[in-house]
Design a protein around this motif. Sequence first.
Motif, PDB file in Angstrom:
ATOM      1  N   MET A  83       0.834  -1.123  -0.007  1.00  0.00           N
ATOM      2  CA  MET A  83      -0.055   0.075  -0.058  1.00  0.00           C
ATOM      3  C   MET A  83       0.877   1.345  -0.224  1.00  0.00           C
ATOM      4  O   MET A  83       0.418   2.215  -0.662  1.00  0.00           O
ATOM      5  CB  MET A  83      -1.013  -0.018   1.234  1.00  0.00           C
ATOM      6  CG  MET A  83      -1.843  -0.878   1.121  1.00  0.00           C
ATOM      7  SD  MET A  83      -2.953  -1.171   2.649  1.00  0.00           S
ATOM      8  CE  MET A  83      -3.971   0.512   2.492  1.00  0.00           C
ATOM      9  N   ALA A  84       2.094   1.149   0.739  1.00  0.00           N
ATOM     10  CA  ALA A  84       2.794   2.322   0.740  1.00  0.00           C
ATOM     11  C   ALA A  84       3.602   2.675  -0.488  1.00  0.00           C
ATOM     12  O   ALA A  84       3.717   3.898  -0.847  1.00  0.00           O
ATOM     13  CB  ALA A  84       3.825   2.267   2.178  1.00  0.00           C
ATOM     14  N   LYS A  85       3.946   1.439  -1.402  1.00  0.00           N
ATOM     15  CA  LYS A  85       4.552   1.763  -2.712  1.00  0.00           C
ATOM     16  C   LYS A  85       3.115   2.269  -3.616  1.00  0.00           C
ATOM     17  O   LYS A  85       3.906   2.726  -4.780  1.00  0.00           O
ATOM     18  CB  LYS A  85       5.035   0.424  -2.972  1.00  0.00           C
ATOM     19  CG  LYS A  85       6.318   0.132  -2.230  1.00  0.00           C
ATOM     20  CD  LYS A  85       6.855  -1.192  -3.026  1.00  0.00           C
ATOM     21  CE  LYS A  85       7.980  -1.825  -1.965  1.00  0.00           C
ATOM     22  NZ  LYS A  85       8.127  -3.088  -2.108  1.00  0.00           N
ATOM     23  N   ASN A  86       2.088   2.148  -3.387  1.00  0.00           N
ATOM     24  CA  ASN A  86       1.195   2.511  -4.344  1.00  0.00           C
ATOM     25  C   ASN A  86      -0.039   3.538  -3.572  1.00  0.00           C
ATOM     26  O   ASN A  86      -1.191   3.162  -3.507  1.00  0.00           O
ATOM     27  CB  ASN A  86       0.375   1.424  -4.867  1.00  0.00           C
ATOM     28  CG  ASN A  86       1.221   0.372  -5.631  1.00  0.00           C
ATOM     29  OD1 ASN A  86       1.875   0.736  -6.861  1.00  0.00           O
ATOM     30  ND2 ASN A  86       1.696  -0.555  -4.834  1.00  0.00           N
ATOM     31  N   PRO A  87       0.744   4.624  -3.149  1.00  0.00           N
ATOM     32  CA  PRO A  87      -0.397   5.537  -2.548  1.00  0.00           C
ATOM     33  C   PRO A  87      -1.248   5.933  -3.283  1.00  0.00           C
ATOM     34  O   PRO A  87      -1.302   6.130  -4.532  1.00  0.00           O
ATOM     35  CB  PRO A  87       0.495   6.749  -2.100  1.00  0.00           C
ATOM     36  CG  PRO A  87       1.662   6.631  -2.946  1.00  0.00           C
ATOM     37  CD  PRO A  87       1.944   5.212  -3.394  1.00  0.00           C
ATOM     38  N   GLU A  88      -2.490   6.198  -2.685  1.00  0.00           N
ATOM     39  CA  GLU A  88      -3.851   6.566  -3.513  1.00  0.00           C
ATOM     40  C   GLU A  88      -4.441   5.489  -4.240  1.00  0.00           C
ATOM     41  O   GLU A  88      -5.353   5.895  -5.035  1.00  0.00           O
ATOM     42  CB  GLU A  88      -3.593   8.074  -4.031  1.00  0.00           C
ATOM     43  CG  GLU A  88      -3.050   9.032  -3.334  1.00  0.00           C
ATOM     44  CD  GLU A  88      -3.927   9.386  -2.377  1.00  0.00           C
ATOM     45  OE1 GLU A  88      -5.273   9.861  -2.738  1.00  0.00           O
ATOM     46  OE2 GLU A  88      -3.675   9.514  -0.910  1.00  0.00           O
ATOM     47  N   GLN A  89      -3.782   4.400  -4.393  1.00  0.00           N
ATOM     48  CA  GLN A  89      -4.359   3.304  -5.294  1.00  0.00           C
ATOM     49  C   GLN A  89      -5.011   2.194  -4.718  1.00  0.00           C
ATOM     50  O   GLN A  89      -5.847   1.560  -5.304  1.00  0.00           O
ATOM     51  CB  GLN A  89      -3.169   2.890  -6.112  1.00  0.00           C
ATOM     52  CG  GLN A  89      -2.578   4.107  -6.890  1.00  0.00           C
ATOM     53  CD  GLN A  89      -2.146   3.396  -8.416  1.00  0.00           C
ATOM     54  OE1 GLN A  89      -3.215   3.029  -9.187  1.00  0.00           O
ATOM     55  NE2 GLN A  89      -0.889   3.300  -8.802  1.00  0.00           N
ATOM     56  N   ILE A  90      -4.627   1.971  -3.279  1.00  0.00           N
ATOM     57  CA  ILE A  90      -5.057   0.848  -2.791  1.00  0.00           C
ATOM     58  C   ILE A  90      -5.689   1.295  -1.318  1.00  0.00           C
ATOM     59  O   ILE A  90      -5.427   2.028  -0.764  1.00  0.00           O
ATOM     60  CB  ILE A  90      -3.921  -0.218  -2.385  1.00  0.00           C
ATOM     61  CG1 ILE A  90      -3.115  -0.629  -3.773  1.00  0.00           C
ATOM     62  CG2 ILE A  90      -4.554  -1.515  -1.757  1.00  0.00           C
ATOM     63  CD1 ILE A  90      -2.018  -1.413  -3.375  1.00  0.00           C
ATOM     64  N   ARG A  91      -6.910   0.706  -0.990  1.00  0.00           N
ATOM     65  CA  ARG A  91      -7.455   0.753   0.176  1.00  0.00           C
ATOM     66  C   ARG A  91      -7.611  -0.873   0.805  1.00  0.00           C
ATOM     67  O   ARG A  91      -7.729  -1.843   0.170  1.00  0.00           O
ATOM     68  CB  ARG A  91      -8.644   1.440  -0.049  1.00  0.00           C
ATOM     69  CG  ARG A  91     -10.095   0.897  -0.647  1.00  0.00           C
ATOM     70  CD  ARG A  91     -11.100   1.580  -0.677  1.00  0.00           C
ATOM     71  NE  ARG A  91     -12.011   1.113  -1.568  1.00  0.00           N
ATOM     72  CZ  ARG A  91     -13.501   1.068  -1.635  1.00  0.00           C
ATOM     73  NH1 ARG A  91     -13.899   2.162  -0.812  1.00  0.00           N
ATOM     74  NH2 ARG A  91     -13.980   0.540  -2.400  1.00  0.00           N
ATOM     75  N   LEU A  92      -7.520  -0.776   2.053  1.00  0.00           N
ATOM     76  CA  LEU A  92      -7.894  -1.959   2.758  1.00  0.00           C
ATOM     77  C   LEU A  92      -8.960  -2.103   3.589  1.00  0.00           C
ATOM     78  O   LEU A  92      -9.086  -1.206   4.459  1.00  0.00           O
ATOM     79  CB  LEU A  92      -6.485  -2.325   3.479  1.00  0.00           C
ATOM     80  CG  LEU A  92      -6.533  -3.499   4.516  1.00  0.00           C
ATOM     81  CD1 LEU A  92      -6.338  -4.894   3.680  1.00  0.00           C
ATOM     82  CD2 LEU A  92      -5.372  -3.530   5.366  1.00  0.00           C
ATOM     83  N   VAL A  93      -9.922  -3.140   3.494  1.00  0.00           N
ATOM     84  CA  VAL A  93     -10.996  -3.387   4.233  1.00  0.00           C
ATOM     85  C   VAL A  93     -10.516  -4.620   5.307  1.00  0.00           C
ATOM     86  O   VAL A  93     -10.278  -5.527   4.856  1.00  0.00           O
ATOM     87  CB  VAL A  93     -12.246  -3.623   3.502  1.00  0.00           C
ATOM     88  CG1 VAL A  93     -13.456  -3.729   4.464  1.00  0.00           C
ATOM     89  CG2 VAL A  93     -12.569  -2.434   2.532  1.00  0.00           C
ATOM     90  N   VAL A  94     -10.963  -4.241   6.489  1.00  0.00           N
ATOM     91  CA  VAL A  94     -10.473  -5.325   7.548  1.00  0.00           C
ATOM     92  C   VAL A  94     -11.931  -6.113   7.964  1.00  0.00           C
ATOM     93  O   VAL A  94     -13.026  -5.374   8.462  1.00  0.00           O
ATOM     94  CB  VAL A  94      -9.670  -4.838   8.835  1.00  0.00           C
ATOM     95  CG1 VAL A  94      -9.904  -6.151   9.960  1.00  0.00           C
ATOM     96  CG2 VAL A  94      -8.444  -4.661   8.278  1.00  0.00           C
ATOM     97  N   ARG A  95     -11.971  -7.415   7.675  1.00  0.00           N
ATOM     98  CA  ARG A  95     -13.099  -8.142   8.121  1.00  0.00           C
ATOM     99  C   ARG A  95     -12.487  -9.165   9.252  1.00  0.00           C
ATOM    100  O   ARG A  95     -11.549  -9.600   9.209  1.00  0.00           O
ATOM    101  CB  ARG A  95     -13.906  -8.756   7.075  1.00  0.00           C
ATOM    102  CG  ARG A  95     -14.215  -7.957   5.874  1.00  0.00           C
ATOM    103  CD  ARG A  95     -15.254  -6.891   6.263  1.00  0.00           C
ATOM    104  NE  ARG A  95     -16.462  -7.657   6.896  1.00  0.00           N
ATOM    105  CZ  ARG A  95     -17.508  -8.095   6.235  1.00  0.00           C
ATOM    106  NH1 ARG A  95     -17.770  -8.243   5.129  1.00  0.00           N
ATOM    107  NH2 ARG A  95     -18.546  -8.731   6.945  1.00  0.00           N
ATOM    108  N   TYR A  96     -13.447  -9.840   9.829  1.00  0.00           N
ATOM    109  CA  TYR A  96     -12.642 -10.633  11.023  1.00  0.00           C
ATOM    110  C   TYR A  96     -13.467 -12.124  10.854  1.00  0.00           C
ATOM    111  O   TYR A  96     -14.528 -12.498  10.146  1.00  0.00           O
ATOM    112  CB  TYR A  96     -13.665 -10.337  12.501  1.00  0.00           C
ATOM    113  CG  TYR A  96     -13.082  -8.823  12.698  1.00  0.00           C
ATOM    114  CD1 TYR A  96     -11.709  -8.521  12.824  1.00  0.00           C
ATOM    115  CD2 TYR A  96     -13.991  -8.068  12.823  1.00  0.00           C
ATOM    116  CE1 TYR A  96     -11.390  -7.161  13.150  1.00  0.00           C
ATOM    117  CE2 TYR A  96     -13.875  -6.772  13.220  1.00  0.00           C
ATOM    118  CZ  TYR A  96     -12.675  -6.173  13.234  1.00  0.00           C
ATOM    119  OH  TYR A  96     -12.088  -5.056  13.434  1.00  0.00           O
ATOM    120  N   ALA A  97     -12.554 -13.201  10.826  1.00  0.00           N
ATOM    121  CA  ALA A  97     -13.065 -14.397  10.993  1.00  0.00           C
ATOM    122  C   ALA A  97     -12.248 -15.115  12.073  1.00  0.00           C
ATOM    123  O   ALA A  97     -11.011 -15.542  11.988  1.00  0.00           O
ATOM    124  CB  ALA A  97     -12.397 -15.321   9.479  1.00  0.00           C
TER     125      ALA A  97
END
Lengths: 221, 149
Positions: A83-97
Amino acid sequence: MKQKTLFIAAAIALLGLFIGGTLMFKQQQQSEVAQQVQVNQQALMRMHSPLIGAPHAKVTIVEFLDPACEACAAFYPFVKDIMAKNPEQIRLVVRYAPLHQGADQVVAALEAARKQGKYWQALETLLSTQQQWAINHRADVNLALPILSGLGLDMAQLQTDMQSSSVQAIIEQDISDAQALGVNKTPSYFVNGQPLQSFGYQQLAELINSALATPEQAMTK
Amino acid sequence: MPQPPNPDTNKTCTHDWCLIFIAWLIAACGTLGALFFGEVMGIAPCTLCWYQRIFMFPLAIFLPLALFPLDTKVIRYALPLAMLGLGFAIYHWLLQLGIIPATTSPCSQGSSCSEVSAQWFGFLTIPLMSVFAFALINIALLATLIREK
């Protein structure tokens, strides 16, 4: 000698059958998983899920994780790095299992920390100190809470929030979504709705890179 | 006492060789089948499955060693394994059918022995296939033993 030929032919035939069957089964399983995910796309993202990165990023990574899972802790910095290498391009959604015993309590603590605006610090702290509170695959929230208290959280409030119905509802929703999507291992990644089928750093990086490389219009979110 | 030359050695299949070969073929199928269920399909083996594996897997390894050259003494080692395996398989099958009550099952955690995790044609379960495999191996080995006498 003819007997040897017969034996070798039989052995090769059996091995071939085994390998062929394995490949066929894996392929069928993969297409079933892909289909299951396709049918349950709405289960992939919920309004309540924690999200980091640019809100309208081109690539959305949905990660089902268990804070007590060792592989999750190992993969987290890797994802952050991409994500740091591709700023503004990737978002992360956290779900739980929460598959580990006691992990749902730790998830509740995380969600309670989120109410105080310290979600990502809490998640990163818990993942990096995992060995101290998740021993022998068993998560102990009573060991995790003192570690979280170092973040300057209101611990009394946190303990109350952990029991709140809103936090419990998030956990229940995530568990049922994980089931609908066939998530039975953590971490499980979905990149722009596509499941990561073969697990590994390399495979995840490839899936993300191919999502980064595809033209924009495909996103219908 | 020197052994008389076996007139059959040049044929593809002497009777004893064939019987042991068939026994190996079944053991190899059983071994690969068990690995397929466990490792590929991800059905976790229960305790009784493990015992049947203990008696099946070695057969797949040492029966072929007795084929080149043919050594019918292998029956002495193979038959006890095959018989014990058959015993476990029958017990497991009866347990799944409910003829033996599940409370006598040694399984306490992990996958349950009495639970039917896969079934084909309405009756063919994994333990029943194990019963067939061990029974056929026993028949082949016993037939060799009787011919020796």
